[in-house]
Write a protein that holds these residues in place. Structure first.
Motif, mmCIF file in Angstrom:
data_model
loop_
_atom_site.group_PDB
_atom_site.id
_atom_site.type_symbol
_atom_site.label_atom_id
_atom_site.label_comp_id
_atom_site.label_asym_id
_atom_site.label_seq_id
_atom_site.Cartn_x
_atom_site.Cartn_y
_atom_site.Cartn_z
ATOM 1 N N PRO A 99 -6.298 8.936 -5.853
ATOM 2 C CA PRO A 99 -6.879 9.873 -4.509
ATOM 3 C C PRO A 99 -8.314 10.106 -5.256
ATOM 4 C CG PRO A 99 -4.835 10.631 -4.801
ATOM 5 C CD PRO A 99 -4.929 9.702 -5.719
ATOM 6 N N ARG A 122 -1.752 9.470 -0.409
ATOM 7 C CA ARG A 122 -2.514 9.747 -1.591
ATOM 8 C C ARG A 122 -2.776 11.646 -1.617
ATOM 9 N NH1 ARG A 122 -4.099 8.488 4.994
ATOM 10 N NH2 ARG A 122 -5.465 7.440 3.790
ATOM 11 N N TYR A 133 0.987 4.250 1.977
ATOM 12 C CA TYR A 133 -0.291 5.083 1.266
ATOM 13 C C TYR A 133 -0.673 6.187 2.395
ATOM 14 C CZ TYR A 133 -1.951 -0.158 -0.138
ATOM 15 O OH TYR A 133 -2.504 -1.637 -0.608
ATOM 16 N N ASP A 157 -10.465 5.677 1.793
ATOM 17 C CA ASP A 157 -9.773 7.241 0.622
ATOM 18 C C ASP A 157 -9.612 6.892 -0.630
ATOM 19 O OD1 ASP A 157 -8.340 7.227 2.718
ATOM 20 O OD2 ASP A 157 -7.605 9.369 1.966
ATOM 21 N N LEU A 158 -8.440 5.595 -1.056
ATOM 22 C CA LEU A 158 -7.778 5.323 -1.938
ATOM 23 C C LEU A 158 -8.103 4.289 -2.612
ATOM 24 C CD1 LEU A 158 -3.817 5.873 -0.205
ATOM 25 C CD2 LEU A 158 -5.312 7.455 -2.111
#
Length: 454
Positions: free
Chosen positions: A128, A94, A90, A170-171
């Protein structure tokens, strides 16, 4: 109307209802459809000499993550199982942008084509926060350039680490954003016409990365728009423990509570189903995409393919993400599956031909397209590939063309690949792109993404 005659094939493995293997016969293609298979040599605009070749139906890949082509062979993840593997990757993913999506799709789809795959389904779920609005559009752009039949899924993650999920916050996206983009993509790309080159399904990523609300609403939206549903399920014991702790149910019971059973649903992996769950899947027509190489690399386990076949469940073959494989080669997957199940099940294992059928008609059934693709029959799409078999390494190995891809394997690109009547690979080269230029640009993007992650 353009016509092509594939002439005097050493063998045509039809994968039809009678499991016919034809020797020294011909295939006539008119535009994008097979019009004749038999001993007669019909006139055609183009004649392809297949006297040194075996001819097979195009392979159908039912689960992939093309973006992972850019995170292959990373030393630090080689000994990890799924959950730590994902957490590590991950941090790199991103950094994905539209160029990465486009070129990783070109590389992955190009490799699939070179090894006989004519239909690819991809599961993209990493978005993203900035610059990811048209990732799936870029995948269709790449597929159209190469001429591959493409099934995209609008994947998604809505449960981040702060909500008890696996991915970083944030993903993940909110449910409204996911559903809105899902509807946009279905309206823009999903084509239900016969022999369509574009289709779309909805694919929340996994029980440990999405919310119950997203699973339920995705099922409602998919059925209202007439598209299929897909997700990862029963891939690892970690996932099983997660659902038992989070919702008090085993993974399949949880998905059933969200409306995720039926002929319009297929799951990737399906390793850890118990006997009762397999019977429920068979009764409801819910399918499984078998990903043997990925399952071995991540030490996830062995899918119960002999039991699945005995129950008549829909089951197809898939390469899974390039970072858990680490390639996009369904010919290699057939060989790996054959050996894995021989080791695990001995005489009960599927034959090489059973696995070819899984990669063709079985996979077509998962995508709801068994009447259009998956076998060489009059009236079906002209999706096929030719393998040069007059080779030193195949001397003495041609007794059983139907089983050969499993028992012997084939370790070089196809002589010719045709999708929807169009030749897209010839003499092992992809015709729709400059392979060298694509390789150089792809490597630049890989290097840049890895540097950004550091």
């Amino acid at each position: 109307m353009a016509t092509t005659l594939i002439r005097n094939a050493q063998a045509i493995v039809t994968v039809d209802r009678e499991d016919r293997v034809l020797r020294g016969e011909n295939i006539l293609v008119q535009d994008n459809v097979i019009r004749y298979i038999g001993p007669e040599e019909r006139p055609a605009d183009r004649v392809i000499d297949a006297s040194h070749c075996f001819v097979y139906p195009g392979l159908v890949n039912t689960h992939h993550h093309l973006y992972q082509t850019f995170t292959r062979n990373l030393p630090k993840v080689q000994k990890m199982e799924l959950f730590p593997w994902l957490r590590t990757l991950y941090e790199i993913w991103r950094g994905l942008d539209e160029d990465c999506i486009y070129y990783s799709s070109l590389v992955g789809l190009g490799e699939l084509l070179k090894y006989g795959c004519t239909t690819c389904m991809d599961h993209h779920y990493v978005f993203p926060r900035v610059g990811s609005e048209h990732f799936i559009d870029q995948q269709f752009r790449a597929a159209d350039l190469l001429g591959v039949r493409f099934h995209a899924t609008r994947g998604s993650m809505s449960r981040g680490k702060s909500d008890g999920g696996l991915p970083p916050d944030d993903l993940v996206q909110d449910v409204d954003t996911i559903l809105r983009d899902s509807q946009r993509l279905v309206e823009k790309f999903h084509d239900t016409s016969r022999f369509s080159m574009h289709q779309v399904a909805l694919a929340p990523c996994s029980p440990f990365s999405v919310t119950t609300d997203l699973l339920k609403q995705s099922a409602v939206l998919a059925r209202s728009m007439g598209v299929r549903l897909h997700t990862h399920l029963c891939e690892t014991k970690d996932e099983e423990r997660f659902t038992l702790e989070a919702v008090g149910m085993r993974p399949l019971a949880y998905m059933e509570s969200c409306g995720w059973l039926g002929e319009d649903v297929w799951y990737a992996h399906g390793i850890h189903f118990n006997d009762q769950e397999l019977r429920l899947l068979a009764q409801t027509g819910t399918g499984v995409a078998h990903c043997p190489v990925s399952n071995m690399k991540l030490a996830s386990g062995v899918c119960r393919v002999p039991d699945i076949l005995a129950l008549g469940m829909p089951v197809g073959l898939a390469v899974d993400g390039s970072a858990s494989n680490d390639c996009s080669n369904l010919l290699a997957e057939i060989r790996a599956a054959y050996l894995l199940h021989r080791l695990t099940y001995s005489a009960k294992a599927p034959t090489g031909y059973d696995l070819l059928k899984m990669a063709t008609m079985g996979s077509a059934r998962l995508l709801g397209r068994q009447d259009e693709i998956g076998s060489l029959e009059v009236g079906k799409a002209a999706d096929l590939f030719l393998l040069d078999v007059d080779l030193l390494e195949l001397a003495g190995a041609k007794l059983d063309p139907a089983c050969m891809l499993g028992t012997v394997g084939y370790a070089r690109p196809a002589e010719l690949v045709m999708v929807n009547g169009r030749v897209v690979v010839e003499h092992g080269r992809v015709l729709g792109m400059d392979e060298e230029q694509t390789r150089v640009r792809a490597q630049q993007l890989v290097d840049g993404m890895l540097q950004k992650a550091e």
